[in-house]
Enzyme design. Structure first.
Site, PDB file in Angstrom:
ATOM      1  N   GLY A  57       0.819  -1.202   0.000  1.00 45.10           N
ATOM      2  CA  GLY A  57       0.000   0.000   0.000  1.00 45.10           C
ATOM      3  C   GLY A  57       0.848   1.245   0.000  1.00 45.10           C
ATOM      4  O   GLY A  57       2.034   1.204   0.334  1.00 45.10           O
ATOM      5  N   CYS A  84       5.054  -6.306   1.631  1.00 47.00           N
ATOM      6  CA  CYS A  84       5.462  -4.903   1.658  1.00 47.00           C
ATOM      7  C   CYS A  84       4.756  -4.131   2.783  1.00 47.00           C
ATOM      8  O   CYS A  84       5.051  -4.371   3.946  1.00 47.00           O
ATOM      9  CB  CYS A  84       5.229  -4.281   0.281  1.00 47.00           C
ATOM     10  SG  CYS A  84       6.285  -2.857   0.003  1.00 47.00           S
ATOM     11  N   TYR A  85       3.787  -3.267   2.474  1.00 45.47           N
ATOM     12  CA  TYR A  85       3.060  -2.596   3.560  1.00 45.47           C
ATOM     13  C   TYR A  85       2.471  -3.634   4.513  1.00 45.47           C
ATOM     14  O   TYR A  85       2.463  -3.450   5.729  1.00 45.47           O
ATOM     15  CB  TYR A  85       1.940  -1.711   3.009  1.00 45.47           C
ATOM     16  CG  TYR A  85       1.287  -0.846   4.086  1.00 45.47           C
ATOM     17  CD1 TYR A  85       1.724   0.448   4.326  1.00 45.47           C
ATOM     18  CD2 TYR A  85       0.255  -1.357   4.874  1.00 45.47           C
ATOM     19  CE1 TYR A  85       1.147   1.214   5.329  1.00 45.47           C
ATOM     20  CE2 TYR A  85      -0.325  -0.592   5.875  1.00 45.47           C
ATOM     21  CZ  TYR A  85       0.115   0.695   6.094  1.00 45.47           C
ATOM     22  OH  TYR A  85      -0.445   1.452   7.088  1.00 45.47           O
ATOM     23  N   HIS A 179       7.718  -7.766  -3.764  1.00 48.96           N
ATOM     24  CA  HIS A 179       6.411  -8.069  -4.363  1.00 48.96           C
ATOM     25  C   HIS A 179       6.461  -9.357  -5.189  1.00 48.96           C
ATOM     26  O   HIS A 179       6.866  -9.324  -6.348  1.00 48.96           O
ATOM     27  CB  HIS A 179       5.952  -6.911  -5.257  1.00 48.96           C
ATOM     28  CG  HIS A 179       5.549  -5.701  -4.484  1.00 48.96           C
ATOM     29  ND1 HIS A 179       4.256  -5.489  -4.068  1.00 48.96           N
ATOM     30  CD2 HIS A 179       6.265  -4.668  -4.014  1.00 48.96           C
ATOM     31  CE1 HIS A 179       4.193  -4.356  -3.382  1.00 48.96           C
ATOM     32  NE2 HIS A 179       5.404  -3.834  -3.339  1.00 48.96           N
ATOM     33  N   GLU A 181       4.029 -10.845  -6.500  1.00 50.46           N
ATOM     34  CA  GLU A 181       2.941 -10.908  -7.493  1.00 50.46           C
ATOM     35  C   GLU A 181       3.347 -10.362  -8.857  1.00 50.46           C
ATOM     36  O   GLU A 181       2.656 -10.591  -9.842  1.00 50.46           O
ATOM     37  CB  GLU A 181       1.684 -10.178  -6.985  1.00 50.46           C
ATOM     38  CG  GLU A 181       1.865  -8.712  -6.633  1.00 50.46           C
ATOM     39  CD  GLU A 181       2.404  -8.497  -5.220  1.00 50.46           C
ATOM     40  OE1 GLU A 181       2.898  -9.466  -4.617  1.00 50.46           O
ATOM     41  OE2 GLU A 181       2.347  -7.365  -4.732  1.00 50.46           O
ATOM     42  N   SER A 233     -24.006  -9.250 -27.131  1.00 51.10           N
ATOM     43  CA  SER A 233     -23.363  -8.286 -28.025  1.00 51.10           C
ATOM     44  C   SER A 233     -22.445  -8.969 -29.028  1.00 51.10           C
ATOM     45  O   SER A 233     -22.020  -8.359 -29.997  1.00 51.10           O
ATOM     46  CB  SER A 233     -22.523  -7.312 -27.204  1.00 51.10           C
ATOM     47  OG  SER A 233     -21.438  -8.003 -26.613  1.00 51.10           O
ATOM     48  N   GLY A 235     -19.592  -9.810 -27.942  1.00 51.27           N
ATOM     49  CA  GLY A 235     -18.327  -9.613 -27.236  1.00 51.27           C
ATOM     50  C   GLY A 235     -18.035 -10.817 -26.356  1.00 51.27           C
ATOM     51  O   GLY A 235     -18.845 -11.740 -26.253  1.00 51.27           O
ATOM     52  N   VAL A 236     -16.866 -10.795 -25.722  1.00 48.40           N
ATOM     53  CA  VAL A 236     -16.416 -11.972 -24.987  1.00 48.40           C
ATOM     54  C   VAL A 236     -17.358 -12.305 -23.811  1.00 48.40           C
ATOM     55  O   VAL A 236     -17.824 -13.435 -23.673  1.00 48.40           O
ATOM     56  CB  VAL A 236     -14.978 -11.765 -24.447  1.00 48.40           C
ATOM     57  CG1 VAL A 236     -14.541 -12.971 -23.635  1.00 48.40           C
ATOM     58  CG2 VAL A 236     -14.029 -11.505 -25.599  1.00 48.40           C
ATOM     59  N   ASP A 237     -17.645 -11.290 -22.991  1.00 47.15           N
ATOM     60  CA  ASP A 237     -18.345 -11.585 -21.743  1.00 47.15           C
ATOM     61  C   ASP A 237     -19.773 -12.081 -21.984  1.00 47.15           C
ATOM     62  O   ASP A 237     -20.174 -13.119 -21.454  1.00 47.15           O
ATOM     63  CB  ASP A 237     -18.373 -10.347 -20.841  1.00 47.15           C
ATOM     64  CG  ASP A 237     -16.977  -9.791 -20.618  1.00 47.15           C
ATOM     65  OD1 ASP A 237     -16.018 -10.573 -20.717  1.00 47.15           O
ATOM     66  OD2 ASP A 237     -16.839  -8.578 -20.367  1.00 47.15           O
ATOM     67  N   SER A 239     -20.969 -13.361 -24.635  1.00 42.52           N
ATOM     68  CA  SER A 239     -20.953 -14.628 -25.372  1.00 42.52           C
ATOM     69  C   SER A 239     -20.705 -15.800 -24.435  1.00 42.52           C
ATOM     70  O   SER A 239     -21.320 -16.863 -24.573  1.00 42.52           O
ATOM     71  CB  SER A 239     -19.870 -14.615 -26.451  1.00 42.52           C
ATOM     72  OG  SER A 239     -20.185 -13.652 -27.421  1.00 42.52           O
ATOM     73  N   LYS A 379     -10.879 -11.522 -16.479  1.00 41.74           N
ATOM     74  CA  LYS A 379     -11.070 -11.712 -17.927  1.00 41.74           C
ATOM     75  C   LYS A 379     -10.398 -12.989 -18.438  1.00 41.74           C
ATOM     76  O   LYS A 379     -10.967 -13.718 -19.249  1.00 41.74           O
ATOM     77  CB  LYS A 379     -10.510 -10.501 -18.677  1.00 41.74           C
ATOM     78  CG  LYS A 379     -10.946 -10.417 -20.136  1.00 41.74           C
ATOM     79  CD  LYS A 379     -12.263  -9.693 -20.283  1.00 41.74           C
ATOM     80  CE  LYS A 379     -12.647  -9.426 -21.718  1.00 41.74           C
ATOM     81  NZ  LYS A 379     -13.895  -8.648 -21.798  1.00 41.74           N
TER      82      LYS A 379
HETATM   83  N1  LIG Z   1     -25.373  -4.718 -29.513  1.00 40.85           N
HETATM   84  C1  LIG Z   1     -25.737  -5.215 -28.318  1.00 40.85           C
HETATM   85  N2  LIG Z   1     -26.851  -5.978 -28.189  1.00 40.85           N
HETATM   86  C2  LIG Z   1     -27.230  -6.474 -27.004  1.00 40.85           C
HETATM   87  N3  LIG Z   1     -26.557  -6.264 -25.855  1.00 40.85           N
HETATM   88  C3  LIG Z   1     -25.443  -5.522 -25.915  1.00 40.85           C
HETATM   89  C4  LIG Z   1     -24.970  -4.942 -27.135  1.00 40.85           C
HETATM   90  N4  LIG Z   1     -23.838  -4.249 -26.883  1.00 40.85           N
HETATM   91  C5  LIG Z   1     -23.604  -4.394 -25.560  1.00 40.85           C
HETATM   92  N5  LIG Z   1     -24.558  -5.152 -24.974  1.00 40.85           N
HETATM   93  C6  LIG Z   1     -24.652  -5.535 -23.562  1.00 40.85           C
HETATM   94  O1  LIG Z   1     -23.808  -4.675 -22.795  1.00 40.85           O
HETATM   95  C7  LIG Z   1     -22.901  -5.445 -22.041  1.00 40.85           C
HETATM   96  C8  LIG Z   1     -21.610  -4.681 -21.846  1.00 40.85           C
HETATM   97  O2  LIG Z   1     -20.901  -4.546 -23.061  1.00 40.85           O
HETATM   98  P1  LIG Z   1     -19.325  -4.842 -23.062  1.00 40.85           P
HETATM   99  O3  LIG Z   1     -18.797  -4.449 -24.382  1.00 40.85           O
HETATM  100  O4  LIG Z   1     -18.729  -4.256 -21.830  1.00 40.85           O
HETATM  101  O5  LIG Z   1     -19.208  -6.438 -22.850  1.00 40.85           O
HETATM  102  P2  LIG Z   1     -19.159  -7.579 -23.927  1.00 40.85           P
HETATM  103  O6  LIG Z   1     -19.586  -7.014 -25.239  1.00 40.85           O
HETATM  104  O7  LIG Z   1     -19.935  -8.742 -23.419  1.00 40.85           O
HETATM  105  O8  LIG Z   1     -17.671  -8.041 -23.954  1.00 40.85           O
HETATM  106  P3  LIG Z   1     -16.379  -7.267 -24.545  1.00 40.85           P
HETATM  107  O9  LIG Z   1     -15.864  -6.446 -23.380  1.00 40.85           O
HETATM  108  O10 LIG Z   1     -15.465  -8.369 -24.921  1.00 40.85           O
HETATM  109  O11 LIG Z   1     -16.821  -6.427 -25.704  1.00 40.85           O
HETATM  110  C9  LIG Z   1     -22.750  -6.749 -22.833  1.00 40.85           C
HETATM  111  O12 LIG Z   1     -22.306  -7.825 -22.004  1.00 40.85           O
HETATM  112  C10 LIG Z   1     -24.154  -6.955 -23.361  1.00 40.85           C
HETATM  113  O13 LIG Z   1     -24.964  -7.578 -22.379  1.00 40.85           O
HETATM  114  N1  LIG Z   2       4.743  -1.066  -1.830  1.00 43.15           N
HETATM  115  C1  LIG Z   2       4.461  -0.900  -0.549  1.00 43.15           C
HETATM  116  O1  LIG Z   2       3.616  -1.591   0.017  1.00 43.15           O
HETATM  117  C2  LIG Z   2       5.112   0.276   0.097  1.00 43.15           C
HETATM  118  C3  LIG Z   2       4.857   0.341   1.578  1.00 43.15           C
HETATM  119  C4  LIG Z   2       5.169   1.710   2.176  1.00 43.15           C
HETATM  120  N2  LIG Z   2       4.294   2.700   1.597  1.00 43.15           N
HETATM  121  C5  LIG Z   2       6.642   2.050   1.922  1.00 43.15           C
HETATM  122  O2  LIG Z   2       6.940   2.919   1.145  1.00 43.15           O
HETATM  123  O3  LIG Z   2       7.501   1.430   2.522  1.00 43.15           O
HETATM  124 MG   LIG Z   3     -18.611  -5.403 -26.160  1.00 49.78          MG
END
Ligand SMILES: Nc1ncnc2c1ncn2[C@@H]1O[C@H](COP(=O)(O)OP(=O)(O)OP(=O)(O)O)[C@@H](O)[C@H]1O
Ligand SMILES: NC(=O)CC[C@H](N)C(=O)O
Ligand SMILES: [Mg+2]
Ligand SMILES: O=c1[nH]c(=O)c2[nH+]cn([C@@H]3O[C@H](COP(=O)(O)O)[C@@H](O)[C@H]3O)c2[nH]1
Length: 523
Positions: A57, A84-85, A179, A181, A233, A235-237, A239, A379
């Site tokens: 932090g 870290c913090y 870190h 991560e 849409s 899009g990935v989510d 779909s 994602k």
């Molecule tokens: N043309 C569309 N028709 C129907 N729903 C849509 C359309 N465009 C967006 N949406 C809705 O809005 C939501 C948010 O859109 P967003 O682009 O963030 O996500 P996504 O399209 O699912 O994925 P990606 O981020 O990969 O494009 C979608 O998940 C969908 O439910």
């Molecule tokens: N990355 C961190 O968590 C930093 C911790 C604290 N802020 C420091 O500077 O020591």
């Molecule tokens: Mg989209």
């Protein structure tokens, strides 16, 4: 199989890289959640973690009123790892001492393992002179632990730092000043594995296969025999949600795909073919091009356009929803970063750079209950789930496409001719990117229509026509981005093809702005 039974709680002290801790733990097959450091004691107890991680932090534990881990963390009887913090506050809270560093330490450091500890057992980048493990790590801190708390011993040091890592193995408390991560700490993932698997005893049930089974079972339980509506849409989510719900509840799912006239070339047909024809999903195609274009006519301001598009989406969606009888659930593709970010947005005072439209925001007065099966997933996990559910690779790994679509890629006023021109230019750009093997090396790429005219000459004739800009970026989280250094040859082919094949374009330019200071989209 309960994929949530072995889980890790991450308490966030505000580090820029806290999300990466969660990603690393999930990659190891262990479910975890990220919560603010001041999560209530009851909620912490109820969570039932097998181990707790305290993140880094920006603050200093030496400042009055700086954050501390809730006392309950030390009473749960489970292992705790401070980063870290997190290490500094662990030292402070358990009776050690923290001091301000004379210099801040950023970047590479070499940690020398000291004695034996379960945390470093079996991991090293190379052996030191006495056979002890040496680790390449990434540091980012000013303060340091100057005296260990009672019961702790040092398990790692660097040239400048006596206590680069400490542990009280009896109580299962571990802490590192660096870190693990970030990928610059090469053994970072192994170190988290030591903590979550060897020390906390978590299994590895969090896999795409189990996530799919679990999500399907939960959706069935939530929905019963009722009907569900999903905005699809392409899009990935959305779909992945469609594929998941189709598997879980089959015919009870209806998708609405809104063709707003601001989609990529052939997008609507591709969505219908993939989902309706190949997968047998019920998809209603709402043809709303005329409505969107009519409402956008004469509007040039980006925020005004975004609001009109958002509102029109809702209107179309609601009209379709009322046509279908007794739909009780609305499904959404909300993913974990949306959840984390909107929690942060509630407390933060961030500026509104642009109003990201989300059809997601619509159901308040629709009285439908939400189904959000991706709420817990990052994602990359959503993509892995999509593959698990049988979606084709090119669908799962497509670039994101914003809801307002070409509406924010045609600068200023939107018109059908501009949308048609842009669609064709964009299609050529993406086709060439794929051919050259660059599509998968960029996170997002698209064309932008600039309504400024420039003079050109073709076949001895004069042209005075608009300009197309190409944009391709590389980013992990879309919060910051680099412009992609595409090969000149590739840009050259795109430029020539666009000017030759798309009527009404005089020249092509390439956008070389990063985010910040620019944003990814032009509006
Ligand atoms: N043309 C569309 N028709 C129907 N729903 C849509 C359309 N465009 C967006 N949406 C809705 O809005 C939501 C948010 O859109 P967003 O682009 O963030 O996500 P996504 O399209 O699912 O994925 P990606 O981020 O990969 O494009 C979608 O998940 C969908 O439910
Ligand atoms: N990355 C961190 O968590 C930093 C911790 C604290 N802020 C420091 O500077 O020591
Ligand atoms: Mg989209
Ligand atoms: O669904 C969406 N609705 C929106 O209104 C919207 N605006 C931007 N984006 C996408 O968000 C990412 C970051 O974009 P910016 O750097 O332009 O803000 C990029 O991936 C953008 O494509 C949107 N997505």
């Amino acid at each position: 199989m309960n994929i949530h039974s072995d889980k890790i709680l991450i308490l966030d002290f505000g580090s820029q890289v806290t999300q990466l801790i969660a990603r690393r733990v999930r990659e190891l097959g262990v479910y975890c959640e990220l919560h603010p450091y001041d999560m209530s004691e009851d909620a912490i107890r109820a969570f039932g973690a097998k181990g707790v991680i305290l993140s880094g932090g920006p603050e200093s534990t030496l400042e009055a009123g700086s954050p501390r881990a809730p006392e309950i963390v030390w009473q749960l009887g489970v292992p705790v790892l401070g980063i870290c913090y997190g290490m500094q506050t662990m030292a402070m809270q358990l009776g050690g001492q923290v001091s301000p560093g004379s210099v801040k330490e950023f970047g590479y450091a070499e940690v020398r393992a000291r004695g034996h500890s379960k945390l470093f057992d079996g991991i090293q980048d190379r052996a030191g002179e006495a056979g002890e493990g040496l680790l390449d790590v990434w540091m980012s801190h000013g303060d340091y632990v100057s005296r260990l708390p009672e019961g702790f011993s040092r398990i790692g040091s660097t040239h400048d730092l006596d206590y680069a890592a400490m542990a009280d193995e009896t109580r299962g408390y571990y802490a590192v000043q660096f870190h693990p991560e970030v990928t610059h700490t090469t053994q970072g993932k192994e170190l988290y594995s030591r903590f979550v698997h060897a020390i906390c005893g978590c299994g590895s049930a969090w896999t795409p296969h189990n996530i799919a089974d679990d999500a399907i079972a939960r959706v069935r339980q939530q929905v019963g025999d009722k009907k569900v509506l999903l905005g699809l849409s392409g899009g990935v989510d959305s779909s992945v949600v469609a594929a998941l719900l189709h598997k879980a509840i089959g015919d009870q799912l209806t998708c609405v795909f809104v063709d707003n006239g601001l989609l990529r070339l052939h997008e609507g047909d591709a969505v219908m073919q993939m989902f309706a024809q190949n997968m047998g999903v019920k998809v209603i195609r709402a043809d709303a091009e005329a409505l969107f274009l009519e409402r956008l006519a004469g509007v040039a301001d980006p925020e005004a356009k975004r609001k009109i598009i958002g509102k029109t989406f809702i209107d179309v969606f609601e009209a379709e929803a009322t046509k279908l009888k007794d739909v009780e659930f609305l499904a959404q593709g909300t993913i974990y970063p949306d959840v984390i970010e909107s929690a942060g947005a509630k407390t933060g005072k961030a500026h509104v750079i642009k109003s990201h439209h989300n059809v997601g925001g619509l159901p308040a007065h629709m009285r439908m209950q939400l189904v959000e099966p991706l709420r817990e997933l990052f994602k990359d996990e959503v993509r892995a789930l999509g593959l698990e559910l049988g979606l084709p690779r090119e669908m799962v790994f497509r670039h994101p496409f914003p809801g307002p679509g070409l509406g924010v890629r045609i600068l200023g006023e939107v018109s059908k001719p501009a949308a048609d021109t842009l669609r064709r230019a964009d299609h050529i750009f993406i086709e060439e990117l794929r051919k050259a093997g660059w599509y998968d090396q960029t996170s997002q790429a698209f064309a932008v229509f600039l309504p400024v005219k420039s003079v050109g000459v073709t076949g001895d004739g004069r042209r005075y026509e608009p300009v197309i800009a190409l944009r391709a970026v590389q980013t992990i989280d879309f919060m910051t981005a680099h412009w992609a250094h595409l090969p000149y040859e590739l840009l050259d082919v795109c430029s020539r093809r666009i000017v030759n094949e798309v009527p009404g374009v005089s020249r092509v330019v390439y956008d070389i702005s990063g985010k910040p200071p620019a944003t990814i989209e032009w509006e």
